[in-house]
Design a protein around this motif. Structure first.
Motif, mmCIF file in Angstrom:
data_model
loop_
_atom_site.group_PDB
_atom_site.id
_atom_site.type_symbol
_atom_site.label_atom_id
_atom_site.label_comp_id
_atom_site.label_asym_id
_atom_site.label_seq_id
_atom_site.Cartn_x
_atom_site.Cartn_y
_atom_site.Cartn_z
ATOM 1 N N ASN A 5 0.832 -1.201 0.000
ATOM 2 C CA ASN A 5 0.000 0.000 0.000
ATOM 3 C C ASN A 5 0.865 1.249 0.000
ATOM 4 O OD1 ASN A 5 -2.547 -1.188 0.025
ATOM 5 N ND2 ASN A 5 -2.440 -1.512 2.258
ATOM 6 N N HIS A 6 0.756 2.025 -1.059
ATOM 7 C CA HIS A 6 1.464 3.314 -1.149
ATOM 8 C C HIS A 6 2.913 3.199 -0.717
ATOM 9 C CE1 HIS A 6 -2.387 5.008 -2.032
ATOM 10 N NE2 HIS A 6 -2.880 4.438 -0.935
ATOM 11 N N LEU A 7 3.616 2.259 -1.350
ATOM 12 C CA LEU A 7 5.007 2.016 -0.965
ATOM 13 C C LEU A 7 5.940 2.990 -1.696
ATOM 14 C CD1 LEU A 7 6.458 -1.509 -0.534
ATOM 15 C CD2 LEU A 7 7.776 0.210 -1.720
ATOM 16 N N HIS A 8 6.772 3.664 -0.888
ATOM 17 C CA HIS A 8 7.817 4.528 -1.438
ATOM 18 C C HIS A 8 9.151 3.994 -0.954
ATOM 19 C CE1 HIS A 8 5.165 8.053 -2.477
ATOM 20 N NE2 HIS A 8 4.368 7.357 -1.667
ATOM 21 N N ASP A 64 5.076 5.419 -4.692
ATOM 22 C CA ASP A 64 3.677 5.113 -4.443
ATOM 23 C C ASP A 64 3.189 3.849 -5.150
ATOM 24 O OD1 ASP A 64 1.367 5.752 -3.088
ATOM 25 O OD2 ASP A 64 0.480 6.736 -4.838
ATOM 26 N N SER A 121 1.172 0.545 -5.220
ATOM 27 C CA SER A 121 0.135 -0.256 -4.570
ATOM 28 C C SER A 121 -0.188 -1.439 -5.481
ATOM 29 C CB SER A 121 -1.131 0.567 -4.333
ATOM 30 O OG SER A 121 -0.843 1.613 -3.432
ATOM 31 N N GLU A 179 8.752 3.812 2.905
ATOM 32 C CA GLU A 179 7.509 4.298 3.498
ATOM 33 C C GLU A 179 6.367 3.482 2.926
ATOM 34 O OE1 GLU A 179 7.335 8.415 2.482
ATOM 35 O OE2 GLU A 179 9.031 8.920 3.792
ATOM 36 N N GLY A 180 5.249 3.467 3.634
ATOM 37 C CA GLY A 180 4.102 2.699 3.161
ATOM 38 C C GLY A 180 4.044 1.359 3.868
#
Lengths: 253, 297
Positions: free
Chosen positions: A10-13, A24, A26, A65-66
């Motif tokens: 989910n919304h991985l940075h 971002d 997903s 992140e995410g």
């Protein structure tokens, strides 16, 4: 037919220092499906794959992140034991990398570090894993020879057998055939078809035909972004975006 | 007609041939000289009595030329120093290569390499002035100049060499081997012990050879801190007289081409044979574990 989701991001940075390598992302990975990640070099697909068993933890000055969920649990949660995650999410790298040990020891290694002590159990697991990786017939008479004496294709199947021995739930493959000849490649692809009955497989490949042959779902990455994802048949025959079409038809990349 | 470039090229070959021949010939001549000056002692004592004789009184009348206490001195000091320096050196190398952050490694590694340049006389001096009185007071022993002190000082001479070269070997283990291990659910420690160290064993043995070669032939430190008693030691807190120390201390007083002089050269032969055998064994170990194929270093 919908299957349960094995892994979800989910919304991985992801950042290497200040450089944002993944933007971002997903994506959802269904159980017992093969998902191919395609895209030009440097598009972030390998980085993404390495997030999924936390291999990027080793890289200094990187950060993520995410969320990344395995069976609904965030594998980056502070309470999670990274060693357990890595034994649940196996990995096969681009270049065959057997340990400088015997064939038998290469496969027994993962069992031993995961606490299996019973010798007969180890021996039967080694045999089973080699059979699953379609290598048993070729090596059964020389299990105690060095793994470095095997050919490239055999070494890669050994690495797959090694990953299977610890019974992961997900198998990550980072361009597993790029160092192999067409015959060895064909063997590995047949193997992938067999393995998806048991495992959830995510494969990074540069080879468009390979993605089309082995995967159920294909995701196209470009410049750290997820551009398009769809059933492999659909993506290769009726891509929604021009960018995807250009890449899969070889007009850029 | 050969052009000038070809002539230059041929000239260059001859030049390098001469340089190489000269170096090797001179070293060979030194060995020949060693044997020429050492072998005559065996007209006075038998090889067996020389090596296994327990009395070294070269200046009494009649003299005793038994170097057994000297050999034991050398062997004990070397083994003890290895027992200290190998674990310290290799474990420091593991820390620097595998555990330390990049910045720490970049700072510490050159410092360790600098420490290898400490002159042995400085280390000997330190052992004499600081370590010896300390040992004497704390352990309540007659002298702080003993085997333990000498081994410790020799160990600290070898640690930088062992650490630096092992670190190179460990650091050059391919990342993908470490990743393969971690990806199978091995911990960092398991990966170091079961994959990284075995893969770098060849380089680590080279490091140990070089570090210990420095210790076994080292003269100044043992001359200064080993205590100099030519007797078979009963404990590691007894003084000893390793072979190099004996040669260095007595050579100036031994009459030229007298029996004592020959005996010292013969001691040199024994030392030479020791180091030679040691190097062969070490070379064999390094060769045996050298890897072949993709994962080689």
């Amino acid at each position: 037919m919908e299957r349960p989701l094995k892994m979800v991001s989910n919304h991985l940075h992801f950042y290497y220092g200040d450089f944002e390598a993944l933007h971002d992302i997903s994506l959802e990975f269904s159980e017992n499906k093969v998902t191919a990640l395609i895209g030009p070099s440097g598009c972030g697909k390998s980085t993404y794959l390495r997030c999924m068993n936390r291999m990027n933890d080793l890289i200094a000055y990187s950060r993520m992140e995410g969320e990344l969920l395995l069976d609904g649990e965030d594998i980056y949660a502070p309470s999670v034991d990274v060693v357990t995650i890595r034994s649940r999410v196996g990995m096969v790298l681009q270049k065959p990398n057997p340990f400088p040990k015997s064939i038998f020891e290469n496969i027994a290694y993962g069992l031993k570090v995961n606490g299996v002590k019973d010798k007969s159990k180890i021996a039967s697991k080694v045999e089973k894993s080699l059979i699953r990786a379609a290598l048993w017939g070729e090596v059964k008479d020389r299990l105690h020879d060095s793994a470095l004496g095997l050919s490239g294709g055999q070494q890669q199947r050994l690495c797959i057998a090694r990953a299977l021995a610890v019974e992961p739930e997900v198998l990550l493959m980072d361009e597993p055939c790029s160092a192999l000849d067409p015959i060895a490649t064909q063997k590995i692809e047949e193997l992938i078809h067999q393995l998806k009955i048991t495992y959830t497989i995510i494969i990074v490949t540069h080879n468009m035909q390979q993605a089309a042959r082995v995967s159920d779902i294909t995701a196209f990455f470009y410049m750290g972004k997820l551009i398009e994802v769809n059933y492999t048949n659909t993506l290769f025959t009726r891509p929604k975006l021009k960018q995807t079409e250009d890449y899969i038809t070889g007009r850029f990349g | 007609m050969a052009n000038t470039r070809q002539i230059k090229d041929r000239g260059m070959n001859v030049f390098f041939f001469c340089i190489a021949t000269a170096s090797i010939t001179i070293l060979f001549m030194i060995s020949v000289f060693l044997f020429m000056e050492g072998l005559p002692i065996f007209k006075v004592v038998s090889v067996k009595d020389f090596i296994f004789g327990s009395y070294w009184y070269p200046t009494s009348d009649p003299p005793d030329f038994g170097i057994f206490p000297l050999i034991i001195g050398s062997v004990v000091v070397t083994i003890l120093s290895a027992a200290v320096s190998i674990p310290l050196g290799v474990m420091s190398a593991v820390y620097l290569a595998e555990i330390a952050r990049v910045k720490i490694r970049e700072i510490v590694k050159p410092i360790v390499e600098l420490l290898a340049a400490l002159p042995s006389v400085v280390i000997g001096f330190f052992g004499m002035v600081i370590v010896a009185p300390f040992l004497q007071n704390v352990l309540d022993i007659p002298t702080g100049l003993n085997i333990f002190n000498a081994s410790l000082m020799l160990a600290f001479m070898s640690v930088p060499t062992i650490c630096s070269i092992s670190e190179d070997a460990i650091y050059s283990v391919p990342t993908n081997l470490k990743e393969a291990s971690l990806a199978l659910g091995a911990t960092h420690l398991e990966t170091i012990v079961r994959v990284v160290l075995p893969a770098s064993i060849s380089g680590i043995s080279t490091a140990i050879i070089l570090g210990m070669s420095r210790a076994i032939g080292e003269t100044m430190v043992v001359l200064m801190v080993a205590g100099g008693a030519a007797m078979v030691p009963a404990s590691i807190f007894d003084p000893a007289r390793p072979m190099p120390a004996s040669i260095a201390a007595e050579m100036a007083e031994a009459p030229f081409r007298g029996d004592h002089y020959y005996a010292l050269f013969a001691t040199g032969i024994v030392l030479f044979v020791f180091v030679f055998i040691f190097n062969i064994i070490a070379e064999h170990i390094a060769h045996k574990y050298r890897q072949v194929g993709e994962a080689s270093l």
